[in-house]
Design an enzyme around this catalytic site. Sequence first.
Site, PDB file in Angstrom:
ATOM      1  N   CYS A  51       0.993  -0.753  -0.065  1.00  0.00           N
ATOM      2  CA  CYS A  51      -0.259   0.097   0.083  1.00  0.00           C
ATOM      3  C   CYS A  51       0.920   1.522   0.181  1.00  0.00           C
ATOM      4  O   CYS A  51       1.895   1.346   0.887  1.00  0.00           O
ATOM      5  CB  CYS A  51      -0.813   0.080   1.058  1.00  0.00           C
ATOM      6  N   PRO A  52       1.136   1.694  -1.058  1.00  0.00           N
ATOM      7  CA  PRO A  52       1.634   3.378  -0.661  1.00  0.00           C
ATOM      8  C   PRO A  52       1.098   4.257   0.074  1.00  0.00           C
ATOM      9  O   PRO A  52       1.626   4.878   0.600  1.00  0.00           O
ATOM     10  CB  PRO A  52       1.312   3.670  -2.319  1.00  0.00           C
TER      11      PRO A  52
END
Length: 362
Positions: free
Chosen positions: A191-192
Amino acid sequence: IHFYKRKYSYRKCNIVHHIIYSKTVKYNLQMGCMDISPYRGLCGFCVSVFKWLPVVVISGIVSWSYYAYVVHLCILTVESDIEKVGLLIGYHIAVTLFLLSYWRTVWTRPGDIPKRFSLTADELDSVEGSESDEQQRQMLEQIVIDKDLPVAMRTIQGAVRYCEKCAHIKPDRAHHCSVCGSCVLKMDHHCPWVNNCVAFNNYKFFILFLLYGLLYCLYVALSSLKYFLRFWTGSMDGHGHGKFHILFLFFVSAMFSISLCSLLGYHIHLVLNNRTTLEEFRAPVFRRGPDKEGFSLGKRGNLAEVFGDTWWRMILPVFSSFGDGLTFPQRFSEDPELGHTRQDGGTVALVEQHPALNDIKA
């Protein structure tokens, strides 16, 4: 003469390639395949800074929303002291749970592979240099037996899963993250927005982050709706900047509520079916073949595996998941070496590995 020159040159290139490959493997084994990145120096620093930009954006939005809600809405706009105190108490409870869940997701290591799953340079070289797929499959099976590794998942070809980049046998549900540069236990996705892999150790925190993020946005949107309508219709006077903050606060919280609701709903579906995002798109493969429901223990058992069985720990951002991230209970087992019982002529049997899951029926 030209033929022998080409042959000698080709052989020399193979020798050089083998030396470089062996040194790379030994370096990866020494480093544990952690934080290996092709970027170094200034370029690597720029990439690292860029990865933190989404986290900075989220932190900036939350900081601004705190200022807009507490100062411009509660202190400067709301007239009733009772309403003002009630809104502030509810807001601080929501934002505290949201931030605790978010930062635990960001800073918790997703799950490292233990050293006993590592392959030596000679083992990896032998596996990579196998003359046939069958020989490689037998070699990997023998390594698993010699090291006594609890692995049930296989590749689509039926071989033991291993990572040539990290040089180790992959535990069940573990995958290699190209962004982090390492394998992680029970990987869901990278997840950025948290600059981290969402995996075994922080998956519960990620779900709570979505849940409390949604509740936070809904609380802000619903509690500011009355004043938003008054400013929008012009029935309430207000200063230019304060009016802008409240109007924008409602729009931002409403839009984030929609996106968080859909994302939370999707991950609730995954939790209730005991799947990761990767397993939702590609079913885990066992010796008996692919089985999308292979780790499902029923709704109650699946929920308990992620959140635990104590209600007050389930809703708090503290680790309460069952297991160690290496082995997972399965609906059925066809592996007698795992120590599980078998029924109906040795075909399948329900696996029960935790006391809290003993009431789950096949």
